[in-house]
Structure formats: C-alpha cells, structure tokens
Design an enzyme around this catalytic site. Sequence first.
Site, mmCIF file in Angstrom:
data_model
loop_
_atom_site.group_PDB
_atom_site.id
_atom_site.type_symbol
_atom_site.label_atom_id
_atom_site.label_comp_id
_atom_site.label_asym_id
_atom_site.label_seq_id
_atom_site.Cartn_x
_atom_site.Cartn_y
_atom_site.Cartn_z
ATOM 1 N N HIS A 96 91.029 91.447 17.990
ATOM 2 C CA HIS A 96 90.082 92.102 18.905
ATOM 3 C C HIS A 96 89.755 91.159 20.061
ATOM 4 O O HIS A 96 89.442 89.986 19.829
ATOM 5 C CB HIS A 96 88.803 92.489 18.160
ATOM 6 C CG HIS A 96 87.826 93.193 19.048
ATOM 7 N ND1 HIS A 96 87.978 94.509 19.407
ATOM 8 C CD2 HIS A 96 86.721 92.751 19.688
ATOM 9 C CE1 HIS A 96 86.999 94.847 20.225
ATOM 10 N NE2 HIS A 96 86.215 93.799 20.414
ATOM 11 N N ASP A 129 85.374 97.032 14.156
ATOM 12 C CA ASP A 129 85.465 95.637 14.606
ATOM 13 C C ASP A 129 84.455 94.747 13.879
ATOM 14 O O ASP A 129 83.968 93.754 14.438
ATOM 15 C CB ASP A 129 85.258 95.537 16.135
ATOM 16 C CG ASP A 129 86.327 96.302 16.903
ATOM 17 O OD1 ASP A 129 87.485 96.322 16.441
ATOM 18 O OD2 ASP A 129 86.005 96.893 17.946
ATOM 19 N N ASN A 168 93.249 92.770 11.892
ATOM 20 C CA ASN A 168 93.119 93.249 13.274
ATOM 21 C C ASN A 168 92.851 92.089 14.235
ATOM 22 O O ASN A 168 92.298 91.059 13.860
ATOM 23 C CB ASN A 168 91.949 94.243 13.367
ATOM 24 C CG ASN A 168 91.850 94.899 14.737
ATOM 25 O OD1 ASN A 168 92.863 95.250 15.341
ATOM 26 N ND2 ASN A 168 90.637 95.032 15.237
ATOM 27 N N SER A 207 89.344 87.418 18.585
ATOM 28 C CA SER A 207 89.048 87.246 17.156
ATOM 29 C C SER A 207 90.102 87.930 16.295
ATOM 30 O O SER A 207 90.612 88.995 16.657
ATOM 31 C CB SER A 207 87.700 87.896 16.814
ATOM 32 O OG SER A 207 86.659 87.398 17.624
HETATM 33 C C1 GAR Z 1 95.046 93.093 22.656
HETATM 34 O O1 GAR Z 1 94.353 92.400 23.670
HETATM 35 C C2 GAR Z 1 94.143 93.328 21.462
HETATM 36 O O2 GAR Z 1 93.163 92.338 21.310
HETATM 37 C C3 GAR Z 1 93.511 94.646 21.826
HETATM 38 O O3 GAR Z 1 94.533 95.395 22.397
HETATM 39 C C4 GAR Z 1 95.404 94.517 23.115
HETATM 40 C C5 GAR Z 1 96.817 94.892 22.802
HETATM 41 O O4 GAR Z 1 97.681 94.210 23.663
HETATM 42 N N1 GAR Z 1 92.964 95.283 20.656
HETATM 43 C C6 GAR Z 1 91.847 95.998 20.662
HETATM 44 O O5 GAR Z 1 91.188 96.209 21.658
HETATM 45 C C7 GAR Z 1 91.442 96.549 19.304
HETATM 46 N N2 GAR Z 1 90.046 96.862 19.266
HETATM 47 P P1 GAR Z 1 99.259 94.273 23.462
HETATM 48 O O6 GAR Z 1 99.641 95.753 23.292
HETATM 49 O O7 GAR Z 1 99.819 93.706 24.727
HETATM 50 O O8 GAR Z 1 99.581 93.474 22.250
#
Ligand code: GAR
Length: 215
Positions: free
Chosen positions: A108, A144, A106, A135
């Site tokens: 985060h 997480d 994952n 991360s």
């Molecule tokens: C990313 O910033 C990722 O870190 C976050 O969602 C976004 C997806 O962006 N993930 C989380 O918050 C998971 N807990 P994207 O759809 O543009 O790749």
Amino acid sequence: MRAAILLSGTGSNLVAIATSVRAGRLPLDLCLALSDRPAAAGLARATEFGMPTCTVAVRDFADREAHEAAVARAIDEAGAELVILAGYLRIFSASFVARYAGRLINLHPSLLPAYPGLHTHERALAAGDRLHGTSVHFVTAELDGGPLIAQAEVAVTATDTADTLGARVRRAEHRLYPTVLGWYATGALRLRGETVELDGLPLAAPVRFRAEIPT
Ligand code: GAR
C-alpha cells in the site's frame, strides 16, 4: 513456493518481483498473474516473464461473491500457496480473506496507518507531510488495516507533485516488496494469529527502511 500475483494496473511491482525471481534472488515460482481488468498492462508484462495469466472480469459474474469464488478457483487451480496483491484494486470479503489467512500479502502506497484507501500521495502533500512511503502488510478484513510487516520511507520535497512523489514511492516499492516476499518465501516471515513473526520472534513494530530527510 508457488505464488500468484493479483493486479489491476501497470504491473511495475510485478516486474520488480519477477525480475528478482529471474535473477535468483527470490525463491518463488510465479504460477499465475490474475487481473480483474482485461486491459491491465500488467498482464502483458507477466506474459513477457513467461507467467501464465488470466482475467476474472467483474462484469462476467452476477455478484461479488461469484466473482471472488472465480478468483479463488483460479488461485487454487494454479496451486498458489502465497497470494501477492500488487496494485489489485478490489476489496475482498471477510470470507475470502479468511480462506487465505496468513498467505495474503498487500502493498500500500503510504506509511500505514496513515492514508488507507485511495489518493495517498495527494493526501500526504495536502497534509504537508515531510515523510511519506509505502507499507507491506498481511491482509485482514479491515481495508489496508492488517498486521504491518515492513515500511520504506520516502522524503517529501518542497517541489513534489503527486506524480513525482508517487514515482519515488513506486521505486521504493520495487525494492521493498521483493525483499519482504523473500522473507516469506524462505520461511523467515509468518503470521501467527494477529502477530507477525520474523525469524521466529514477534515483530514489535514493522521493519522500517529509513529515508534521508532533507533539511
Ligand atoms: C502500487 O503503488 C501499490 O502500492 C498500489 O498500487 C500501485 C500498483 O502499481 N496499491 C494500492 O493502492 C492498494 N491499496 P503497479 O501496478 O505499477 O505495480
């Protein structure tokens, strides 16, 4: 190595990963893009890269268990050895996590263990943090909270809003995630029990990509 990408949103990280694969920098076979949301823009981006896509919508299933079973079926039918979470905004049960132990990764948007959960950029700004970031970690049943692999720092400026800071975190993610996935794809990275190993040695701390902090 065959890999599935799970997402719920825009898919900018899917684009970064697929771009690295296309450029020959990341030896993965992206065999599936799966979303829990039919309208996720990331599905269209995946199609542009020639990836098979599927939607497993929560409302089509009686309960969480049935939904997760369908997600697992799609992953397994695609033959994915690695499951990449890229903005997939559902929390998995302990049994799902156990099924993919050591091959579920994952991303985060915070320097974990700071700010698990949502609204990480807003929380970093409210706390007056000067350093924020992103991360990559192996997923365990704790939200997480799984073993950290690598982090990229992003400096916070005095004029940052959640949007400007979030945009820079996203850009850092687009470099960090393909790099870490490359370690996994080449066999350099693995999880042994709760311990992350890189090049056969236990990682004492996550690999940290440092930011310049403005004074
Ligand atoms: C990313 O910033 C990722 O870190 C976050 O969602 C976004 C997806 O962006 N993930 C989380 O918050 C998971 N807990 P994207 O759809 O543009 O790749």
